[in-house]
Motif scaffolding. Structure first.
Motif, PDB file in Angstrom:
ATOM      1  N   TYR A 229      -0.277   0.714   8.995  1.00 19.88           N
ATOM      2  CA  TYR A 229       0.698   1.111   7.964  1.00 19.88           C
ATOM      3  C   TYR A 229       0.790   2.642   7.906  1.00 19.88           C
ATOM      4  O   TYR A 229       1.868   3.224   7.979  1.00 19.88           O
ATOM      5  CB  TYR A 229       0.284   0.559   6.590  1.00 19.88           C
ATOM      6  CG  TYR A 229       0.994   1.258   5.448  1.00 19.88           C
ATOM      7  CD1 TYR A 229       2.315   0.956   5.134  1.00 19.88           C
ATOM      8  CD2 TYR A 229       0.358   2.280   4.727  1.00 19.88           C
ATOM      9  CE1 TYR A 229       2.987   1.637   4.121  1.00 19.88           C
ATOM     10  CE2 TYR A 229       1.019   2.961   3.720  1.00 19.88           C
ATOM     11  CZ  TYR A 229       2.330   2.626   3.414  1.00 19.88           C
ATOM     12  OH  TYR A 229       2.999   3.316   2.424  1.00 19.88           O
ATOM     13  N   ASN A 230      -0.369   3.296   7.792  1.00 15.63           N
ATOM     14  CA  ASN A 230      -0.372   4.747   7.637  1.00 15.63           C
ATOM     15  C   ASN A 230       0.124   5.446   8.906  1.00 15.63           C
ATOM     16  O   ASN A 230       0.922   6.386   8.839  1.00 15.63           O
ATOM     17  CB  ASN A 230      -1.767   5.235   7.261  1.00 15.63           C
ATOM     18  CG  ASN A 230      -1.734   6.592   6.566  1.00 15.63           C
ATOM     19  OD1 ASN A 230      -0.665   7.118   6.253  1.00 15.63           O
ATOM     20  ND2 ASN A 230      -2.886   7.170   6.328  1.00 15.63           N
TER      21      ASN A 230
ATOM     22  N   LEU B  78      -4.119  -1.510   7.248  1.00 13.48           N
ATOM     23  CA  LEU B  78      -4.144  -0.200   6.581  1.00 13.48           C
ATOM     24  C   LEU B  78      -3.919   0.935   7.573  1.00 13.48           C
ATOM     25  O   LEU B  78      -3.150   1.866   7.314  1.00 13.48           O
ATOM     26  CB  LEU B  78      -5.482   0.002   5.851  1.00 13.48           C
ATOM     27  CG  LEU B  78      -5.758  -0.920   4.663  1.00 13.48           C
ATOM     28  CD1 LEU B  78      -7.175  -0.719   4.146  1.00 13.48           C
ATOM     29  CD2 LEU B  78      -4.749  -0.695   3.535  1.00 13.48           C
TER      30      LEU B  78
ATOM     31  N   LYS C 245      -8.614   2.585  -3.346  1.00 11.03           N
ATOM     32  CA  LYS C 245      -8.169   3.451  -2.243  1.00 11.03           C
ATOM     33  C   LYS C 245      -9.113   3.293  -1.059  1.00 11.03           C
ATOM     34  O   LYS C 245     -10.238   2.827  -1.218  1.00 11.03           O
ATOM     35  CB  LYS C 245      -8.208   4.921  -2.694  1.00 11.03           C
ATOM     36  CG  LYS C 245      -7.208   5.272  -3.781  1.00 11.03           C
ATOM     37  CD  LYS C 245      -7.407   6.720  -4.208  1.00 11.03           C
ATOM     38  CE  LYS C 245      -6.403   7.097  -5.301  1.00 11.03           C
ATOM     39  NZ  LYS C 245      -6.624   8.466  -5.785  1.00 11.03           N
TER      40      LYS C 245
ATOM     41  N   ASP D 259      -7.286  11.299   5.282  1.00 12.80           N
ATOM     42  CA  ASP D 259      -6.137  10.768   4.546  1.00 12.80           C
ATOM     43  C   ASP D 259      -6.526   9.436   3.904  1.00 12.80           C
ATOM     44  O   ASP D 259      -7.436   8.751   4.369  1.00 12.80           O
ATOM     45  CB  ASP D 259      -4.965  10.559   5.520  1.00 12.80           C
ATOM     46  CG  ASP D 259      -3.629  10.434   4.797  1.00 12.80           C
ATOM     47  OD1 ASP D 259      -3.589  10.618   3.557  1.00 12.80           O
ATOM     48  OD2 ASP D 259      -2.622  10.137   5.459  1.00 12.80           O
ATOM     49  N   GLU D 260      -5.830   9.081   2.825  1.00 17.89           N
ATOM     50  CA  GLU D 260      -6.161   7.818   2.173  1.00 17.89           C
ATOM     51  C   GLU D 260      -4.911   7.031   1.826  1.00 17.89           C
ATOM     52  O   GLU D 260      -3.824   7.590   1.697  1.00 17.89           O
ATOM     53  CB  GLU D 260      -7.012   8.050   0.915  1.00 17.89           C
ATOM     54  CG  GLU D 260      -6.357   8.873  -0.153  1.00 17.89           C
ATOM     55  CD  GLU D 260      -7.270   9.122  -1.352  1.00 17.89           C
ATOM     56  OE1 GLU D 260      -8.503   9.046  -1.208  1.00 17.89           O
ATOM     57  OE2 GLU D 260      -6.723   9.405  -2.428  1.00 17.89           O
ATOM     58  N   VAL D 261      -5.101   5.720   1.709  1.00 19.57           N
ATOM     59  CA  VAL D 261      -4.021   4.847   1.235  1.00 19.57           C
ATOM     60  C   VAL D 261      -4.492   4.189  -0.057  1.00 19.57           C
ATOM     61  O   VAL D 261      -5.691   3.994  -0.273  1.00 19.57           O
ATOM     62  CB  VAL D 261      -3.641   3.770   2.273  1.00 19.57           C
ATOM     63  CG1 VAL D 261      -2.976   4.383   3.483  1.00 19.57           C
ATOM     64  CG2 VAL D 261      -4.831   2.936   2.679  1.00 19.57           C
ATOM     65  N   LYS D 262      -3.521   3.870  -0.884  1.00 23.72           N
ATOM     66  CA  LYS D 262      -3.816   3.265  -2.177  1.00 23.72           C
ATOM     67  C   LYS D 262      -3.236   1.848  -2.202  1.00 23.72           C
ATOM     68  O   LYS D 262      -2.108   1.628  -1.751  1.00 23.72           O
ATOM     69  CB  LYS D 262      -3.171   4.117  -3.286  1.00 23.72           C
ATOM     70  CG  LYS D 262      -3.611   3.760  -4.693  1.00 23.72           C
ATOM     71  CD  LYS D 262      -3.027   4.754  -5.686  1.00 23.72           C
ATOM     72  CE  LYS D 262      -3.459   4.410  -7.100  1.00 23.72           C
ATOM     73  NZ  LYS D 262      -2.870   5.343  -8.074  1.00 23.72           N
TER      74      LYS D 262
ATOM     75  N   VAL E 264       0.865  -1.183   0.000  1.00 25.70           N
ATOM     76  CA  VAL E 264       0.000   0.000   0.000  1.00 25.70           C
ATOM     77  C   VAL E 264       0.903   1.235   0.000  1.00 25.70           C
ATOM     78  O   VAL E 264       2.072   1.158   0.370  1.00 25.70           O
ATOM     79  CB  VAL E 264      -0.951   0.071   1.231  1.00 25.70           C
ATOM     80  CG1 VAL E 264      -2.159  -0.797   1.059  1.00 25.70           C
ATOM     81  CG2 VAL E 264      -0.236  -0.314   2.506  1.00 25.70           C
ATOM     82  N   SER E 265       0.358   2.356  -0.440  1.00 29.98           N
ATOM     83  CA  SER E 265       1.156   3.586  -0.441  1.00 29.98           C
ATOM     84  C   SER E 265       0.278   4.731   0.058  1.00 29.98           C
ATOM     85  O   SER E 265      -0.949   4.654   0.035  1.00 29.98           O
ATOM     86  CB  SER E 265       1.683   3.894  -1.840  1.00 29.98           C
ATOM     87  OG  SER E 265       0.604   4.142  -2.720  1.00 29.98           O
ATOM     88  N   THR E 266       0.946   5.802   0.487  1.00 26.47           N
ATOM     89  CA  THR E 266       0.227   6.966   0.982  1.00 26.47           C
ATOM     90  C   THR E 266       0.949   8.224   0.506  1.00 26.47           C
ATOM     91  O   THR E 266       2.120   8.157   0.119  1.00 26.47           O
ATOM     92  CB  THR E 266       0.137   6.938   2.523  1.00 26.47           C
ATOM     93  OG1 THR E 266      -0.632   8.048   2.962  1.00 26.47           O
ATOM     94  CG2 THR E 266       1.507   7.003   3.171  1.00 26.47           C
ATOM     95  N   ARG E 267       0.229   9.327   0.522  1.00 29.48           N
ATOM     96  CA  ARG E 267       0.837  10.603   0.144  1.00 29.48           C
ATOM     97  C   ARG E 267       1.983  10.897   1.115  1.00 29.48           C
ATOM     98  O   ARG E 267       1.817  10.873   2.330  1.00 29.48           O
ATOM     99  CB  ARG E 267      -0.236  11.693   0.264  1.00 29.48           C
ATOM    100  CG  ARG E 267       0.234  13.086  -0.115  1.00 29.48           C
ATOM    101  CD  ARG E 267      -0.786  14.088   0.393  1.00 29.48           C
ATOM    102  NE  ARG E 267      -2.082  13.957  -0.260  1.00 29.48           N
ATOM    103  CZ  ARG E 267      -2.392  14.513  -1.423  1.00 29.48           C
ATOM    104  NH1 ARG E 267      -1.495  15.240  -2.072  1.00 29.48           N
ATOM    105  NH2 ARG E 267      -3.572  14.366  -1.949  1.00 29.48           N
TER     106      ARG E 267
END
Length: 314
Positions: free
Chosen positions: A264-265, A261, A143, A116-119, A101-104
Motif C-alpha cells: 500500500y505504502n 501494508l 500505526k 515512515d508509518e501507516v495508520k 490504511v492511510s499514510t502521510r
C-alpha cells in the motif's frame, strides 16, 4: 504442498469447481442459502483471482518504477476473492472499498522509507481482511512503521544481515524427532528458558509440546495443519520456518497483512511521490533501495503463495 506459482490456482478457473468450493466454505460457517450464494459468487470469485493473476504477471515484466502499483492491485484482487469465501455479500457497503490504511501524503525532508508509518483506519479492505480472514478486531488508530513491518518478512533476513549485521529471525531446524531452536534465542528475548517456552506456547496459534534437551530448545508441533503457524513465519525462498526476533506490536500479525501494508505504502509513493521515488531508483542513496527491491522481488511470489494457502486450508 509444493506451490507451482499460478499453476496451483488452475482448479479455481472452473465455474463448476469454484461453485462447489464456495458452497463448502459457506456450509462450514453456516451461511444461509449456500447453494444460491455460491452460484451468485462463483464468477466474481474467479474474476478476482484472474484479475489478480494478470496484475502479478504484468508486475513481473514491469520496470521497478511501477511494480509496487501493479503488485498492490494484484494483491487487492486476490484478497477480495478470499473475502468472498467468508463474506458472501461482499461488498455490502462502499466503506469497505477504501484501502483501510492511510499514510502521510507529503514526505518530510531526509525521508527514510523504513521510518515512515501507516495508520490503520476503521473502515476499508485492511480492517475487513483482518477481521473476516484472521478474526482480528479493533485495529483502528494503531500505526506501524515500515521498518518494523520489514523485520517480519522472512525473505529479508539475508539483506538485513548483509546491510546492518542484524539478525531478525532464528531458523527452526526440522528433524525426524520434531523441530529445534538454538538456546541462544532466549538471550534475544531476555528470558529464562522456561519463561521462553511458556511465552512460545501462549503466543502460538498451534499446539506446541517441548522435549527435554540439554543443548537445544526442542519441540513437537504439526506446522502443516494450520494456514500460518504464528508466531512462526515460513521463508518461501529457503523453504524453512523461522522464529521472529522482533516481538513488537506486529509479532502476531499474519504475514498477508504485512505485505498489504508495505505494498500500500510503496504504491502510494510510486504514484504520488514521483520525485523521491525516481531519485531512490536512480541514485540509490541509502539502504531503502536494496530493502525495497528485495521485498518487491519476494512478494511477487510470496503473497500469491500466502493467499493460496489461505484458500486451500479453509
Amino acid at each position: 504442498m509444493p506451490y507451482k506459482e499460478w499453476n496451483s490456482y488452475t482448479l479455481f478457473f472452473s465455474a463448476e469447481y469454484s461453485q462447489a468450493y464456495l458452497k463448502k466454505c459457506y456450509r462450514k460457517i453456516n451461511i444461509d442459502q449456500p447453494d444460491m450464494k455460491s452460484f451468485e459468487n462463483c464468477y466474481p470469485f474467479m474474476y478476482y483471482l484472474e484479475h489478480g493473476k494478470l496484475y502479478y504477471e504484468q508486475a513481473e515484466k514491469a520496470p521497478l518504477a511501477i511494480q509496487p502499483i501493479l503488485l498492490f492491485y494484484g494483491l487487492v484482487h486476490l484478497i477480495k476473492a478470499c473475502i468472498l469465501t467468508v463474506e458472501p455479500d461482499y461488498p455490502e457497503t462502499t466503506s469497505v472499498l477504501a484501502h483501510g490504511v492511510s499514510t502521510r501524503k507529503r514526505k518530510k525532508q531526509q525521508y527514510s522509507f523504513t521510518d515512515d508509518e501507516v495508520k490503520f483506519q476503521k473502515n476499508g479492505l485492511f480492517s475487513l481482511m483482518a477481521e473476516k480472514m484472521f478474526h482480528m478486531k479493533q485495529l483502528e488508530g494503531e500505526k506501524a512503521t515500515m521498518g518494523d513491518v520489514m523485520e517480519l518478512i522472512p525473505e529479508l533476513s539475508g539483506i538485513y544481515s548483509d546491510l546492518r549485521g542484524k539478525q531478525i529471525f532464528e531458523v527452526i531446524k526440522a528433524s525426524n524427532s520434531g523441530f529445534s531452536l538454538p538456546k541462544t534465542i532466549i538471550d534475544h528475548f531476555h528470558m529464562t528458558e522456561n519463561r521462553f517456552k511458556e511465552f512460545f506456547q501462549t503466543k502460538s496459534s498451534f499446539p506446541v509440546s517441548f522435549i527435554e534437551d540439554s543443548s537445544l530448545i526442542k519441540f513437537e508441533a504439526n506446522l502443516t495443519e494450520t494456514q500460518e503457524p504464528l508466531p512462526l513465519k515460513y521463508n518461501f525462498e529457503e523453504q524453512h520456518y523461522v522464529f521472529p526476533l522482533n516481538k513488537g506490536d506486529l509479532f502476531l500479525f499474519p504475514e498477508l497483512l504485512l505485505h498489504y501494508l508495505l505494498l500500500y505504502n510503496l504504491g502510494m509513493i510510486a504514484r504520488y511521490e514521483t520525485e523521491w521515488w525516481s531519485e531512490l531508483i536512480k541514485m540509490m542513496p541509502n539502504e531503502d533501495y536494496p530493502l525495497i527491491q528485495s521485498f518487491l522481488k519476494s512478494t511477487l511470489k510470496k503473497s500469491p503463495y500466502l493467499l493460496y494457502q489461505y484458500l486451500v486450508n479453509k
